[in-house]
Scaffold this active site. Sequence first.
Site, PDB file in Angstrom:
ATOM      1  N   CYS A  85      52.740  28.589  43.695  1.00 18.81           N
ATOM      2  CA  CYS A  85      54.104  29.284  43.239  1.00 18.81           C
ATOM      3  C   CYS A  85      54.501  29.355  41.767  1.00 18.81           C
ATOM      4  O   CYS A  85      55.596  29.068  41.377  1.00 18.81           O
ATOM      5  CB  CYS A  85      55.140  28.111  43.935  1.00 18.81           C
ATOM      6  SG  CYS A  85      54.953  27.913  45.773  1.00 18.81           S
ATOM      7  N   CYS A 427      43.797  42.185  51.871  1.00 16.13           N
ATOM      8  CA  CYS A 427      44.542  40.902  50.758  1.00 16.13           C
ATOM      9  C   CYS A 427      44.078  41.018  49.455  1.00 16.13           C
ATOM     10  O   CYS A 427      44.482  40.154  48.676  1.00 16.13           O
ATOM     11  CB  CYS A 427      44.267  39.584  51.660  1.00 16.13           C
ATOM     12  SG  CYS A 427      42.272  39.149  51.795  1.00 16.13           S
TER      13      CYS A 427
END
Length: 470
Positions: A85, A427
């Site tokens: 994150c 991805c």
Amino acid sequence: MARKKAALPFIEGLEITTLAAEGKAMGRWNDIVVFVPMTVPGDVVNVQIRNRRRRFMEGAVTEFVRRSPLRAEPFCPHFGVCGGCKWQNLPYEEQLRFKTEQVRDQLSRIGKVALPEILPCLGSAKTRFYRNKLEFTFADRRWLTYEEIAAGGDIEQRPALGFHIPNMFDKILDIDCCMLQPDPSNSIRDEVKRFCIGNGYSFHNAREHTGLMREIVIRTASTGEIMVIVVFNEDDRKRIEALMTHLQERFPQITSLFYVVNTKWNDSLTDQTPVLFAGKDHIVESMEGLRFKVGPKSFYQTNSEQAYELYKVAREFAGLRPEDTLYDLYTGTGTIANFCARRCRKVVGIEYVPEAIEDAKINSALNGIDNTSFYAGDMKNVLDAAFIERNGRPDVIILDPPRAGVDEPVIGVIMRAAPERIVYVSCNPATQARDLALFDSQYEVAAVQPVDMFPHTHHVENVVKLVKRQ
């Protein structure tokens, strides 16, 4: 006489101008690129250079001269230390904008193919608590932050249950609260740690390969079902049963409770046999009325709600007709294959992992789908002219390969099969761009849709529609 190493520079007033690959941000100093973590475009910072290469430098902020108006307040107490994150300090709209630009840059710079207008990155409805799977690692000593060390004093050496520090296999950050996975994930992790410490269970030391407690995997399905897998380093049956019984009693909402005894040095569980301690041997995910069985070693997209949006894009790009034959390459557990099956005549799925193919067959049966067939094996060996002759020429092919992309021989077989349309789900837009260049002689890019599966990270999924040149 050895040459004296030049001192690393200290840069004052460096303006951060843009985000960069892998979640970094950068500015320029004397025409040299400087990567600085924990910054966003618009920041002006003083930087101590820690690493100097010929074409770039890497440094750390010593002081913020001016903070960017783009900055957002990070919501996680572990931000900046935990490796995940990294973009919490950037508004979500800016994250999506940069991911769109990242896809545009890689497809044009690496692929060098003609592109249509790239659609804006499709954002995730949930930007917190969106993951359905997390893996936590035990360590006999927690990672000490630089701030704790600098403060000095008597630092308590506690064991840890949390995440790996980036690029350090043996360093674990002790996690108090992770805002990636919904409840009861945090409660289960914290209770396992409390019970193990309270009852004298030893935690793993990765360098010495000692200690009983190794990992815990928590899966939370969109249906509300919960799977927990506890990994032990020794077959201490008494302690194993005590912990598993405690979890079963403390968290009756756990629907699948497994343990694994992994005595290898590496953490991989693909070659291990999970033992069912209580509950069902799987959990169930749901998508558009379809149900998907997820076992302890099954792959399933880790953002369930956004996976639905991703698959809807892939299905729309496929433009399936009732008479079409669809090949789903790298099918995994057959999620895309089963998701598309009712829109076409026949679906053929191929996947390297035999266990995944068995799950794909079960998922078809679970949903009453009878127009799918699945095959296990290396794509290079399975997908040949004889296979296509037996199963029929594909009208449409959907590709969802691993990060390394599609093997060149497979691209050759696909082009000889000459489907009308190819939908490439990736991805890793960089390897996708490389592969698009190989398809370019026979296929043109008709549509590009980035999809954000992992908010607050630099990762982006990308869907490309290819159509056969006339």
